[in-house]
Design a protein around this motif. Structure first.
Motif, PDB file in Angstrom:
ATOM      1  N   SER A 273       0.845  -1.187   0.000  1.00 20.16           N
ATOM      2  CA  SER A 273       0.000   0.000   0.000  1.00 20.16           C
ATOM      3  C   SER A 273       0.885   1.244   0.000  1.00 20.16           C
ATOM      4  N   GLY A 274       0.252   2.381  -0.205  1.00 19.96           N
ATOM      5  CA  GLY A 274       0.967   3.645  -0.107  1.00 19.96           C
ATOM      6  C   GLY A 274       1.252   4.318  -1.433  1.00 19.96           C
ATOM      7  N   GLY A 275       0.933   3.648  -2.524  1.00 25.43           N
ATOM      8  CA  GLY A 275       1.154   4.268  -3.816  1.00 25.43           C
ATOM      9  C   GLY A 275       0.187   5.426  -4.038  1.00 25.43           C
ATOM     10  N   GLY A 276       0.444   6.185  -5.086  1.00 31.07           N
ATOM     11  CA  GLY A 276      -0.425   7.303  -5.388  1.00 31.07           C
ATOM     12  C   GLY A 276       0.187   8.199  -6.433  1.00 31.07           C
ATOM     13  N   PHE A 277      -0.388   9.387  -6.518  1.00 32.93           N
ATOM     14  CA  PHE A 277       0.041  10.375  -7.497  1.00 32.93           C
ATOM     15  C   PHE A 277       0.799  11.476  -6.768  1.00 32.93           C
TER      16      PHE A 277
END
Length: 114
Positions: free
Chosen positions: A6-10
């Protein structure tokens, strides 16, 4: 056995993200843990690894910007990513390996805009 990343993003170039990976069903403290990434059209790349004794390795392109760490008691793996660049855009996967056994998380997408 399950690895949950988890922790991905833009994020904009120059920004930071912290990826986390929860390991369940294994005694993660004895495994070599690692983060890989894959970009469409490219081979999967080993980004960083950390041994049970916390010896770390990094691919050259992330040295000085990324930090891998682990919490064996919590069965957690982390990747702190600073000074992100557009070329860091990829799906990031956590991995646990011990002898012939290897396990993969489902991947988390990191998108860095330039």
């Amino acid at each position: 056995v399950q690895l949950q990343a988890s922790g991905g993003g833009f994020v904009q170039a120059g920004g930071s993200l912290r990826l986390s990976c929860t390991a369940s069903g294994i005694i993660s403290g004895v495994y070599l843990m690692a983060w890989y990434r894959r970009t469409p059209g490219k081979e999967r790349e080993l980004v960083a690894s950390i041994s049970p004794r916390r010896i770390t390795t990094y691919t050259d392109s992330v040295k000085g910007r990324f930090t891998i760490s682990r919490d064996n008691e919590k069965h957690m793996l982390y990747l702190q990513m600073n000074s992100l660049k557009s070329e860091d855009t990829a799906v990031y996967y956590c991995n646990a390996a011990l002898n012939s056994a290897t396990y993969w998380g489902q991947g988390t997408l990191v998108t860095v805009s330039s």
